[in-house]
Design a protein around this motif. Structure first.
Motif, PDB file in Angstrom:
ATOM      1  N   MET A  41     -37.389  33.219  91.572  1.00 19.06           N
ATOM      2  CA  MET A  41     -37.037  32.695  92.867  1.00 19.06           C
ATOM      3  C   MET A  41     -36.172  31.456  92.684  1.00 19.06           C
ATOM      4  SD  MET A  41     -39.271  30.696  95.601  1.00 19.06           S
ATOM      5  CE  MET A  41     -39.970  29.985  94.176  1.00 19.06           C
ATOM      6  N   GLN A  42     -35.158  31.380  93.470  1.00 25.98           N
ATOM      7  CA  GLN A  42     -34.175  30.299  93.380  1.00 25.98           C
ATOM      8  C   GLN A  42     -34.478  29.213  94.412  1.00 25.98           C
ATOM      9  OE1 GLN A  42     -30.269  31.741  94.351  1.00 25.98           O
ATOM     10  NE2 GLN A  42     -29.284  29.788  94.003  1.00 25.98           N
ATOM     11  N   HIS A  43     -34.209  27.972  94.037  1.00 31.09           N
ATOM     12  CA  HIS A  43     -34.282  26.842  94.961  1.00 31.09           C
ATOM     13  C   HIS A  43     -32.856  26.444  95.296  1.00 31.09           C
ATOM     14  CE1 HIS A  43     -38.588  26.167  94.348  1.00 31.09           C
ATOM     15  NE2 HIS A  43     -38.350  26.501  93.090  1.00 31.09           N
ATOM     16  N   ILE A  44     -32.633  26.078  96.549  1.00 24.89           N
ATOM     17  CA  ILE A  44     -31.290  25.688  96.962  1.00 24.89           C
ATOM     18  C   ILE A  44     -31.371  24.403  97.778  1.00 24.89           C
ATOM     19  CG2 ILE A  44     -31.338  27.138  99.024  1.00 24.89           C
ATOM     20  CD1 ILE A  44     -28.330  27.702  98.407  1.00 24.89           C
ATOM     21  N   GLU A  45     -30.510  23.471  97.449  1.00 28.43           N
ATOM     22  CA  GLU A  45     -30.432  22.222  98.203  1.00 28.43           C
ATOM     23  C   GLU A  45     -29.801  22.510  99.565  1.00 28.43           C
ATOM     24  OE1 GLU A  45     -31.497  19.144  97.362  1.00 28.43           O
ATOM     25  OE2 GLU A  45     -32.287  19.920  95.457  1.00 28.43           O
ATOM     26  N   PRO A  46     -30.257  21.843 100.614  1.00 25.26           N
ATOM     27  CA  PRO A  46     -29.668  22.079 101.937  1.00 25.26           C
ATOM     28  C   PRO A  46     -28.148  21.934 101.966  1.00 25.26           C
ATOM     29  CG  PRO A  46     -31.668  20.798 102.162  1.00 25.26           C
ATOM     30  CD  PRO A  46     -31.390  20.913 100.686  1.00 25.26           C
ATOM     31  N   GLU A  47     -27.609  20.978 101.234  1.00 27.35           N
ATOM     32  CA  GLU A  47     -26.160  20.777 101.245  1.00 27.35           C
ATOM     33  C   GLU A  47     -25.396  21.966 100.650  1.00 27.35           C
ATOM     34  OE1 GLU A  47     -25.655  17.141  99.120  1.00 27.35           O
ATOM     35  OE2 GLU A  47     -26.226  18.001  97.196  1.00 27.35           O
ATOM     36  N   ARG A  48     -26.089  22.872  99.947  1.00 24.99           N
ATOM     37  CA  ARG A  48     -25.466  24.054  99.336  1.00 24.99           C
ATOM     38  C   ARG A  48     -25.730  25.335 100.135  1.00 24.99           C
ATOM     39  NH1 ARG A  48     -22.165  23.444  95.396  1.00 24.99           N
ATOM     40  NH2 ARG A  48     -22.790  25.449  94.586  1.00 24.99           N
ATOM     41  N   ILE A  49     -26.463  25.209 101.242  1.00 28.08           N
ATOM     42  CA  ILE A  49     -26.855  26.402 101.998  1.00 28.08           C
ATOM     43  C   ILE A  49     -25.637  27.148 102.538  1.00 28.08           C
ATOM     44  CG2 ILE A  49     -27.227  25.424 104.314  1.00 28.08           C
ATOM     45  CD1 ILE A  49     -29.805  27.654 102.697  1.00 28.08           C
ATOM     46  N   GLY A  50     -24.603  26.438 102.948  1.00 20.49           N
ATOM     47  CA  GLY A  50     -23.392  27.086 103.450  1.00 20.49           C
ATOM     48  C   GLY A  50     -22.740  27.965 102.407  1.00 20.49           C
ATOM     49  N   ASP A  51     -22.673  27.480 101.169  1.00 16.28           N
ATOM     50  CA  ASP A  51     -22.122  28.279 100.068  1.00 16.28           C
ATOM     51  C   ASP A  51     -22.955  29.533  99.848  1.00 16.28           C
ATOM     52  OD1 ASP A  51     -20.157  26.339  99.645  1.00 16.28           O
ATOM     53  OD2 ASP A  51     -21.316  25.325  98.079  1.00 16.28           O
ATOM     54  N   TRP A  52     -24.277  29.366  99.875  1.00 20.78           N
ATOM     55  CA  TRP A  52     -25.189  30.495  99.673  1.00 20.78           C
ATOM     56  C   TRP A  52     -24.985  31.534 100.779  1.00 20.78           C
ATOM     57  CZ3 TRP A  52     -29.415  32.222 102.644  1.00 20.78           C
ATOM     58  CH2 TRP A  52     -30.192  33.220 102.040  1.00 20.78           C
ATOM     59  N   VAL A  53     -24.895  31.084 102.022  1.00 24.94           N
ATOM     60  CA  VAL A  53     -24.713  31.996 103.155  1.00 24.94           C
ATOM     61  C   VAL A  53     -23.438  32.815 102.989  1.00 24.94           C
ATOM     62  CG1 VAL A  53     -24.193  32.078 105.634  1.00 24.94           C
ATOM     63  CG2 VAL A  53     -26.081  30.660 104.809  1.00 24.94           C
ATOM     64  N   ARG A  54     -22.353  32.164 102.599  1.00 24.76           N
ATOM     65  CA  ARG A  54     -21.070  32.855 102.443  1.00 24.76           C
ATOM     66  C   ARG A  54     -21.098  33.911 101.326  1.00 24.76           C
ATOM     67  NH1 ARG A  54     -19.573  27.856 104.162  1.00 24.76           N
ATOM     68  NH2 ARG A  54     -19.412  26.894 102.121  1.00 24.76           N
ATOM     69  N   GLN A  55     -22.002  33.798 100.402  1.00 26.35           N
ATOM     70  CA  GLN A  55     -22.105  34.754  99.290  1.00 26.35           C
ATOM     71  C   GLN A  55     -22.903  36.003  99.655  1.00 26.35           C
ATOM     72  OE1 GLN A  55     -23.867  32.530  96.103  1.00 26.35           O
ATOM     73  NE2 GLN A  55     -22.090  31.202  95.856  1.00 26.35           N
ATOM     74  N   GLN A  56     -23.543  36.001 100.814  1.00 24.85           N
ATOM     75  CA  GLN A  56     -24.425  37.106 101.178  1.00 24.85           C
ATOM     76  C   GLN A  56     -23.661  38.231 101.871  1.00 24.85           C
ATOM     77  OE1 GLN A  56     -27.421  36.748  99.790  1.00 24.85           O
ATOM     78  NE2 GLN A  56     -26.563  34.758  99.228  1.00 24.85           N
ATOM     79  N   ALA A  57     -24.031  39.465 101.557  1.00 26.09           N
ATOM     80  CA  ALA A  57     -23.411  40.632 102.187  1.00 26.09           C
ATOM     81  C   ALA A  57     -23.957  40.849 103.600  1.00 26.09           C
ATOM     82  CB  ALA A  57     -23.654  41.876 101.334  1.00 26.09           C
ATOM     83  N   GLN A  58     -25.213  40.508 103.816  1.00 24.91           N
ATOM     84  CA  GLN A  58     -25.866  40.636 105.120  1.00 24.91           C
ATOM     85  C   GLN A  58     -26.081  39.244 105.714  1.00 24.91           C
ATOM     86  OE1 GLN A  58     -27.035  43.396 106.764  1.00 24.91           O
ATOM     87  NE2 GLN A  58     -26.556  44.913 105.204  1.00 24.91           N
ATOM     88  N   ARG A  59     -26.162  39.166 107.036  1.00 27.79           N
ATOM     89  CA  ARG A  59     -26.449  37.890 107.700  1.00 27.79           C
ATOM     90  C   ARG A  59     -27.858  37.440 107.298  1.00 27.79           C
ATOM     91  NH1 ARG A  59     -24.633  34.879 112.142  1.00 27.79           N
ATOM     92  NH2 ARG A  59     -26.305  33.814 113.265  1.00 27.79           N
ATOM     93  N   PRO A  60     -27.988  36.240 106.711  1.00 26.60           N
ATOM     94  CA  PRO A  60     -29.294  35.773 106.248  1.00 26.60           C
ATOM     95  C   PRO A  60     -30.224  35.324 107.379  1.00 26.60           C
ATOM     96  CG  PRO A  60     -27.510  34.665 105.089  1.00 26.60           C
ATOM     97  CD  PRO A  60     -26.916  35.371 106.260  1.00 26.60           C
ATOM     98  N   VAL A  61     -31.485  35.245 107.016  1.00 27.23           N
ATOM     99  CA  VAL A  61     -32.537  34.738 107.890  1.00 27.23           C
ATOM    100  C   VAL A  61     -32.968  33.381 107.360  1.00 27.23           C
ATOM    101  CG1 VAL A  61     -34.950  35.073 108.589  1.00 27.23           C
ATOM    102  CG2 VAL A  61     -33.374  37.024 108.540  1.00 27.23           C
TER     103      VAL A  61
END
Length: 109
Positions: free
Chosen positions: A1-21
């Motif tokens: 399981m990965q941890h992500i800093e809030p400031e990086r959440i936008g980058d993570w969202v853009r990498q997803q094929a499906q709209r995240p929850v």
């Protein structure tokens, strides 16, 4: 399981094929005290203790970012969801870090 800093959440969202929850696992009173939205994620509120009984409500095809107050409860939920086959990350530092890094309008509690 990965941890992500809030400031990086936008980058993570853009990498997803499906709209995240964005899965907020805090109690209802906490959500009323301080809440967040992300325009590219769907907010789902499920208090931590309700997750096992409500697991069927989550779409396994969508990535999930778990959020709580400081990151401890969401880490436990993220670990549980990962064991159930979900693609999941934990928002490190929770809504407290989110308020500090992304949205100073969110009250700290």
């Amino acid at each position: 399981m990965q941890h992500i800093e809030p400031e990086r959440i936008g980058d993570w969202v853009r990498q997803q094929a499906q709209r995240p929850v964005l899965l907020d696992v805090r109690e209802a009173w906490e959500l009323q005290t301080a809440n967040t939205r992300h325009e590219d994620m769907d907010l789902v509120h499920m208090p931590m203790q309700t997750i096992p009984a409500r697991l069927h409500e989550l779409d396994r095809s969508r990535p999930i970012a778990c959020l709580c107050h400081h990151g401890g409860r969401s880490q436990q939920v993220a670990h549980f969801l990962a064991q159930q086959g979900f693609e999941v990350v934990n928002v490190a530092g929770g809504i407290h870090a989110w308020a500090q890094q992304l949205d100073s309008g969110i009250p700290l509690y």
